[in-house]
Design a protein around this motif. Structure first.
Motif, PDB file in Angstrom:
ATOM      1  N   ARG A 172       0.991  -1.216   0.051  1.00  0.00           N
ATOM      2  CA  ARG A 172      -0.088  -0.192   0.167  1.00  0.00           C
ATOM      3  C   ARG A 172       0.754   1.135   0.104  1.00  0.00           C
ATOM      4  O   ARG A 172       1.796   1.127   0.741  1.00  0.00           O
ATOM      5  CB  ARG A 172      -0.953   0.008   1.089  1.00  0.00           C
ATOM      6  CG  ARG A 172      -1.951  -0.980   1.144  1.00  0.00           C
ATOM      7  CD  ARG A 172      -3.146  -0.756   2.416  1.00  0.00           C
ATOM      8  NE  ARG A 172      -2.543  -0.698   3.639  1.00  0.00           N
ATOM      9  CZ  ARG A 172      -2.533   0.446   4.080  1.00  0.00           C
ATOM     10  NH1 ARG A 172      -3.033   1.705   3.859  1.00  0.00           N
ATOM     11  NH2 ARG A 172      -1.927   0.446   5.462  1.00  0.00           N
ATOM     12  N   PHE A 179      -7.656   0.803  -1.294  1.00  0.00           N
ATOM     13  CA  PHE A 179      -6.692   0.793  -0.093  1.00  0.00           C
ATOM     14  C   PHE A 179      -5.363  -0.033  -0.097  1.00  0.00           C
ATOM     15  O   PHE A 179      -4.464   0.617   0.167  1.00  0.00           O
ATOM     16  CB  PHE A 179      -7.732  -0.068   0.960  1.00  0.00           C
ATOM     17  CG  PHE A 179      -7.184  -0.230   2.139  1.00  0.00           C
ATOM     18  CD1 PHE A 179      -6.637   1.031   3.027  1.00  0.00           C
ATOM     19  CD2 PHE A 179      -6.457  -1.440   2.730  1.00  0.00           C
ATOM     20  CE1 PHE A 179      -5.839   0.430   4.455  1.00  0.00           C
ATOM     21  CE2 PHE A 179      -5.658  -1.873   3.784  1.00  0.00           C
ATOM     22  CZ  PHE A 179      -5.638  -0.789   4.771  1.00  0.00           C
ATOM     23  N   GLU A 221       1.472   5.122   0.996  1.00  0.00           N
ATOM     24  CA  GLU A 221       1.071   6.189   1.711  1.00  0.00           C
ATOM     25  C   GLU A 221       1.028   7.729   1.130  1.00  0.00           C
ATOM     26  O   GLU A 221       1.989   7.813   0.386  1.00  0.00           O
ATOM     27  CB  GLU A 221       1.698   6.029   2.882  1.00  0.00           C
ATOM     28  CG  GLU A 221       1.883   4.840   3.887  1.00  0.00           C
ATOM     29  CD  GLU A 221       2.733   4.820   5.243  1.00  0.00           C
ATOM     30  OE1 GLU A 221       3.068   5.736   5.494  1.00  0.00           O
ATOM     31  OE2 GLU A 221       2.510   3.964   5.920  1.00  0.00           O
ATOM     32  N   ASP A 251      -5.801   6.908   4.475  1.00  0.00           N
ATOM     33  CA  ASP A 251      -6.541   5.801   3.452  1.00  0.00           C
ATOM     34  C   ASP A 251      -7.764   6.097   3.711  1.00  0.00           C
ATOM     35  O   ASP A 251      -8.496   6.629   4.510  1.00  0.00           O
ATOM     36  CB  ASP A 251      -5.991   4.505   4.004  1.00  0.00           C
ATOM     37  CG  ASP A 251      -6.587   3.953   5.329  1.00  0.00           C
ATOM     38  OD1 ASP A 251      -7.624   3.821   5.275  1.00  0.00           O
ATOM     39  OD2 ASP A 251      -5.939   3.766   6.070  1.00  0.00           O
TER      40      ASP A 251
END
Length: 438
Positions: free
Chosen positions: A5, A106, A7, A199
Motif C-alpha cells: 500500500r 486501499f 502512503e 487511507d
C-alpha cells in the motif's frame, strides 16, 4: 499478492470535510464465489478479535449474541459496487458487504475481479490483517445496522425507507469505538492529524470522530444532513410514522369501496408495528445518548485537541478546545471537564496566535485564512478579544480568501468539496462584504 500500500499525505483543512462515505442498509444482488464461505469465516473471526479489544466493541458483540440467531449466521462478503459506499449491511442476505473498489484502492491495486479479490484475501493472512486493522470501524458500524435489523426486523419495510435514527446510534457507537482504540494506541491519529498518513477507511472513521462537538443536537444534525439531505432515501421515525398514517387513512375509503379490506387491514397492522417500534427505538436511543453524552464528547475533544496542539494543527486544536463557551453548562459537563477545556482552549488560542505571527509569510491564502478563521471563532466562543496585532492581517487576508473560495466553488464538480468551498466562501464573504457566488 497485491503490491504494498502506498502512503500519501493529507492536509486537514477542517474537521469532517468531505470525508464521509455512505454506509447504507441496502440489499445487494451478488453471485456466489467458491471462496466466499472460507473468507467470510476468517474475516468475521479476525474482525471480532479487533473489535473486542475495547469496551465499545465487546458491548456490541454481547448485544448481538443476545439478539437471537441472526448474528451467528451473518456473513462477511466482498463485492464490487459503483456507489461510494465503503460497506453495507443487507438484511435480505444477512451479510455485511465490503465494496471491492475501495479494498483495491486501499491496497493501491488495480484490474482485479471480485473472484480474484476474494481468493487473495482468503489465502493471504497478511492482506487480511492489514485490511482488518484499518477497516474495523466500518465493520462495527455495519454490525450496529445488523443488530437494528434483528431487533426491529419489519421497520424498514413498514416505514418505506431507511430510518435516519439508526445512523445516530451507528455513528456514536463507531466514534466511541474509534476513541477507545486511539486512546489505547494514538499513533495513527497523530499521523493523520499532522497530515502524514491517510487511507479510505481511516479518513472515513476520522471524518466522523473529528467532527464531534459538546452539543449532541449539532452532532446529530451533521448526520441528518449527510443522509437525509445528501444521500436521500432516509426518513426520521416521526416522518415515517406520519407518512404511513396518511397513507393508511387515504387508502381506507378506496379500499373499502373496492372490496380490498385485507389490504387496508395489512396497512393498519404495519402502522401499528411502526408505532410500537418507533416508541421502543426512540426510548432506547434517548437512553443510549444520555448514558454516554457529554462525558464521551468532552473526553474526546480534550484528547484530540491535545494531540492537535502537540502536532501544531491549530485549526483542529481550536475547534476541539474552544468549545467551553457560555453555553457549556447546559450540556451537563463536569466542572473538571469544563475547566480543562477552558484551560487548554486558552493555551490553544495563545499558541495559534503566536504560530500565525511567526509563519504568516510562509502560508498560502488557504492555510492562513483557515488559521485566522479558527482563531476568530475560538475567540468568539470563549468571549475573548481577537489579538489586536493580527487585526490588520485578518482584514487583508479575508478578501483574498473570499476570492479564492469563490473561484474554487465555481469550478469544483465534486458535491462534498463544493459544500466545503461554499461554506468557506459564505464565511469570508460575511466578514468582507457582499459577494455573488458563481
Amino acid at each position: 499478492m497485491w503490491p504494498g500500500r502506498g502512503e500519501y499525505g493529507y492536509n486537514i483543512r477542517m474537521r469532517g470535510a468531505y470525508l464521509f462515505l455512505a454506509l447504507l442498509l441496502t440489499p445487494a444482488a451478488a453471485p456466489a464465489y467458491p471462496g466466499d464461505a472460507r473468507l467470510s469465516a476468517k474475516l468475521k473471526r479476525e474482525f471480532e478479535t479487533a473489535i473486542s479489544s475495547v469496551p465499545a466493541g465487546r458491548e456490541l458483540l454481547g448485544r448481538l449474541e443476545k439478539a437471537g440467531p441472526g448474528y451467528k449466521a451473518l456473513r462477511v462478503l466482498v463485492r464490487r459496487d459503483p456507489s461510494d459506499s465503503l460497506a453495507w449491511f443487507s438484511s435480505d442476505d444477512n451479510a455485511v458487504y465490503f465494496n471491492s473498489r475501495f479494498i483495491l484502492k486501499f491496497f493501491a491495486a488495480k484490474k482485479f475481479k471480485d473472484r480474484e479479490v476474494v481468493e487473495i484475501m482468503r489465502g493471504n493472512k497478511e492482506v487480511r490483517t492489514e485490511f482488518v486493522k484499518y477497516a474495523s470501524p466500518v465493520f462495527l458500524h455495519e454490525l450496529v445496522h445488523a443488530l437494528q435489523c434483528y431487533l426491529y426486523p419489519e421497520y424498514r419495510r413498514d416505514a418505506g425507507g431507511n430510518p435516519l435514527e439508526f445512523e445516530y446510534e451507528a455513528y456514536l457507537t463507531e466514534d466511541i469505538y474509534v476513541h477507545e482504540r486511539m486512546k489505547a494506541e494514538p499513533s495513527l491519529l497523530k499521523e493523520f492529524v499532522r497530515g502524514a498518513y491517510t487511507d479510505v477507511y481511516t479518513a472515513n472513521a476520522f471524518g466522523s470522530y473529528l467532527a464531534l462537538s459538546l452539543d449532541p443536537a449539532r452532532y446529530r444534525e451533521k448526520i441528518r444532513g449527510l443522509y437525509e439531505d445528501g444521500l436521500g432515501g432516509y426518513l426520521s421515525i416521526d416522518k415515517a410514522e406520519r407518512k404511513k398514517k396518511n397513507d393508511v387513512e387515504d387508502s381506507r375509503i378506496f379500499a373499502l369501496a373496492a372490496g380490498k379490506g385485507r389490504e387496508y387491514a395489512a396497512g393498519s397492522a404495519a402502522l401499528a408495528r411502526l408505532e410500537d417500534q418507533k416508541e421502543a427505538f426512540a426510548a432506547f436511543l434517548k437512553e443510549f445518548y444520555a448514558g454516554r453524552w457529554p462525558a464521551f464528547s468532552a473526553d474526546a475533544l480534550l484528547f484530540v485537541g491535545g494531540i492537535a496542539l502537540e502536532r501544531k494543527n491549530y485549526p483542529l486544536a481550536l475547534d476541539c478546545l474552544a468549545g467551553a463557551d457560555a453555553n457549556t453548562a447546559k450540556y451537563g459537563l463536569s466542572p473538571e471537564a469544563t475547566e480543562a477545556l477552558k484551560t487548554k482552549g486558552a493555551l490553544a488560542v495563545l499558541e495559534a496566535a503566536s504560530f500565525i505571527r511567526d509563519n504568516r509569510k510562509k502560508m498560502g491564502v488557504e492555510v492562513l485564512s483557515q488559521h485566522l478563521k479558527a482563531l476568530e471563532k475560538a475567540c468568539l466562543a470563549a468571549s475573548r478579544p481577537f489579538p489586536g496585532d493580527l487585526g490588520a492581517l485578518r482584514a487583508e487576508t479575508y478578501p483574498k480568501a473570499m476570492a479564492y473560495y469563490a473561484e474554487k466553488y465555481g469550478s469544483e464538480k465534486d458535491p462534498g468539496r463544493r459544500d466545503y468551498y461554499k461554506e468557506n466562501l459564505d464565511y469570508f464573504a460575511a466578514s468582507t462584504g457582499p459577494v455573488t457566488a458563481p
